[in-house]
Design an enzyme around this catalytic site. Structure first.
Site, short mmCIF file in Angstrom:
data_model
loop_
_atom_site.label_atom_id
_atom_site.label_comp_id
_atom_site.label_asym_id
_atom_site.label_seq_id
_atom_site.Cartn_x
_atom_site.Cartn_y
_atom_site.Cartn_z
N ARG A 30 34.91 68.10 20.21
CA ARG A 30 35.70 69.27 19.79
C ARG A 30 34.93 70.56 20.05
O ARG A 30 33.80 70.71 19.61
CB ARG A 30 36.02 69.17 18.30
CG ARG A 30 36.85 67.94 18.02
CD ARG A 30 37.42 67.92 16.65
NE ARG A 30 38.08 66.62 16.44
CZ ARG A 30 38.80 66.31 15.40
NH1 ARG A 30 38.97 67.20 14.44
NH2 ARG A 30 39.35 65.12 15.30
N GLU A 38 34.68 73.21 18.72
CA GLU A 38 34.77 74.05 17.53
C GLU A 38 33.77 75.19 17.65
O GLU A 38 32.60 74.95 17.93
CB GLU A 38 34.56 73.21 16.26
CG GLU A 38 35.88 72.72 15.78
CD GLU A 38 35.85 71.50 14.88
OE1 GLU A 38 36.81 71.35 14.12
OE2 GLU A 38 34.90 70.72 14.94
N ARG A 47 28.11 71.01 8.59
CA ARG A 47 28.97 69.83 8.55
C ARG A 47 29.83 69.64 9.80
O ARG A 47 30.68 68.77 9.83
CB ARG A 47 29.85 69.86 7.30
CG ARG A 47 30.47 71.22 7.02
CD ARG A 47 31.43 71.16 5.87
NE ARG A 47 30.78 71.19 4.57
CZ ARG A 47 31.45 71.27 3.41
NH1 ARG A 47 32.76 71.27 3.41
NH2 ARG A 47 30.82 71.34 2.27
N HIS A 48 29.60 70.47 10.81
CA HIS A 48 30.35 70.33 12.07
C HIS A 48 29.42 70.12 13.25
O HIS A 48 28.38 70.76 13.34
CB HIS A 48 31.17 71.60 12.36
CG HIS A 48 32.34 71.77 11.45
ND1 HIS A 48 32.26 72.46 10.29
CD2 HIS A 48 33.61 71.35 11.56
CE1 HIS A 48 33.45 72.45 9.69
NE2 HIS A 48 34.29 71.79 10.44
N GLU A 99 35.08 67.33 3.21
CA GLU A 99 36.10 66.42 3.75
C GLU A 99 35.42 65.29 4.52
O GLU A 99 34.63 65.54 5.42
CB GLU A 99 37.03 67.20 4.68
CG GLU A 99 38.18 66.35 5.20
CD GLU A 99 38.95 67.03 6.30
OE1 GLU A 99 39.36 68.20 6.12
OE2 GLU A 99 39.14 66.40 7.36
N SER A 135 40.69 62.21 7.10
CA SER A 135 42.06 62.62 6.87
C SER A 135 42.97 61.61 7.55
O SER A 135 42.54 60.83 8.40
CB SER A 135 42.32 64.04 7.35
OG SER A 135 42.16 64.11 8.73
N ARG A 152 29.51 62.38 8.57
CA ARG A 152 29.61 62.94 7.21
C ARG A 152 29.43 61.87 6.16
O ARG A 152 28.82 62.11 5.11
CB ARG A 152 30.96 63.64 7.04
CG ARG A 152 31.04 64.90 7.88
CD ARG A 152 32.26 65.68 7.54
NE ARG A 152 32.38 66.87 8.37
CZ ARG A 152 33.38 67.72 8.27
NH1 ARG A 152 34.35 67.53 7.38
NH2 ARG A 152 33.43 68.78 9.05
#
Ligand code: AMO
Length: 421
Positions: free
Chosen positions: A201, A203, A209-210, A344, A347, A395
């Protein structure tokens, strides 16, 4: 470790010279064992000569005896009979492999291969491997088949903003953001699948956390009645992993100075609306329909911990905060997130399996159904109701090992700054 003859092939983490004795701390990398190799000039002048010259960081082969009575307090004592140095460092060691002098995270990452000589570092990655092993074991026991879907793709599932573009023989391709589209397509012929997989990703942010390449445990299951069926599997999986690590990683956890306790179950379930109320009560100015950012997740985590829950599901998100593939229910969606103490972890939800509805959802998200034709095709031939989840592996390992930064639990992290090593 039993007394008797041994051969240790490993690396010298520290050298202590004391008159006619040399003490070498040696690790062999196969587990967390540390060997204290003792070489006395009076007993073995040849080996002592070699040991006296040996440098921290060297790769050595030691043959010797483990005495019946151990006097060393650190590691298994080995009385060396011979010592062969098979490779020596040709530069200054970038960090102290014994771990006694702490290194900065950047340095650990830049020289991860050396950092792994530090028992604490090995413990983290051993726990990571156990987490994956436990996840596989749990999912297989529950009838999930391991699959492998393409990582070079013709379309993205998780939003155009985070796609990495690749030149694919002159055509535009993308690195897979998740196995979402493929695991759903498989629901046309396989009842339950899972994949341990990288997510790519683009991002744009740098947080603890990424990462731009992260790993997930993805699962998808057919013939469900609703999202609760999926949440039960995810909850069972997370509890199993915690329990597995607790009972199989005793040495690793004591090296890390940790006690692992499975979160209280059943996990708390709150709806998006309830979460919004809690957040507004704590001063957040949020519109209905907004997704929660890191700050909101943290605040909600505090509220849940106050209630005695480390792990909790947030369900029934507004459809506008969720991707096109999630089943819509009016303004809401059949979705959930699983958070742990404000972060998180996963999901998922029930998917839209009805062809016409799915096409409509794709359009409503401003996407072009023709770009998803290969995916939509699978929905023409008896696609059953189905759902699944994506669980962030890095995570989960962070949470279990108590790491504060995701980079601590990834061997060679990829973030905006880091493309090597
Ligand atoms: P989502 O985008 O929420 O869902 O991703 C699932 C989980 O993967 C982890 N994760 C990340 N971890 C580190 N760095 C990142 N950049 C990153 N992105 C995601 C998080 C997150 O909860 N297809 C859906 C899942 C599904 O519905 O089955 C998806 O990808 O822990």
């Amino acid at each position: 470790m039993l007394a008797g003859s041994v051969e240790v092939r490993g690396w010298v983490n520290s050298v202590r010279r004391l008159g006619g004795i040399v003490f070498l701390e040696v690790i062999d990398g196969s587990d967390l064992q540390v060997y204290t190799v003792v070489i006395k000039r009076s007993e073995n002048p040849g080996a002592w000569e070699a040991a006296n010259r040996v440098r921290v960081g060297s790769a050595v082969v030691v043959k010797g005896e483990v005495p019946g009575v151990q006097v060393s307090r650190r590691g298994v004592e080995v009385r060396a009979e011979s010592l062969a140095v098979v490779s020596e460092p040709i530069d200054v060691m970038p960090l102290d492999p014994s771990g006694r002098t702490p290194a900065l995270l950047d340095n650990l990452i830049n020289h991860r291969y050396v950092a792994l000589r530090i028992p604490r570092q090995r413990a983290i990655f051993r726990v990571r491997a156990l987490v994956v092993k436990a996840a596989r074991e749990f999912l297989e026991r529950h009838g999930f088949l391991e699959v492998h879907t393409p990582k070079i793709c013709g379309a993205g599932a998780e939003g155009g903003a985070t796609l990495f573009r690749v030149d694919y023989f002159g055509r535009t391709a993308y690195l897979a953001q998740s196995p979402q589209l493929y695991k759903q397509m498989l629901m046309c012929g396989l009842a339950r699948v899972y994949e341990v997989t990288p997510y790519f990703r683009a991002e744009p942010f740098s947080t603890v956390r990424h990462l731009n390449e992260s790993w997930g445990v993805d699962a998808e299951m057919a013939f469900i009645e609703g999202p609760e069926d999926v949440m039960k599997v995810l909850e069972g999986l997370v509890l199993y992993v915690f329990e597995y690590v607790r009972s199989n990683a005793g040495k690793e956890l004591s090296e890390l100075g940790l006690e692992v306790r499975a979160p209280r179950s059943p996990f708390k379930r709150i709806t998006y609306d309830e979460a919004l109320e809690i957040l507004r009560g704590r001063g957040c100015k949020l519109e209905w329909g907004d997704d929660f950012g890191s700050d909101e997740e943290r605040l909600l985590g505090q509220a849940m911990v106050e209630e005695g829950y480390d792990a909790y599901f947030i369900t029934d998100y507004p459809w506008r905060a969720k991707p096109f593939y999630i089943m819509r229910e009016g303004q809401l969606s059949r979705s959930f997130d699983l958070d742990y103490r404000g972060m998180e972890l996963a999901s998922g939800g029930q998917r839209e399996h009805r062809y016409d509805e799915l096409v409509r959802s794709i359009r409503e998200k401003g996407l072009d159904p023709s770009e998803f034709a290969f995916y939509l095709e699978a929905f023409k031939y008896g696609m059953p109701p189905h759902g699944g989840f994506g669980l962030g592996l890095d995570r989960l390992v962070m949470v279990i090992t108590g790491a504060q930064n995701i980079r601590e639990v990834v061997l060679f992290p990829r973030d905006r700054q880091r493309l090597v090593p």
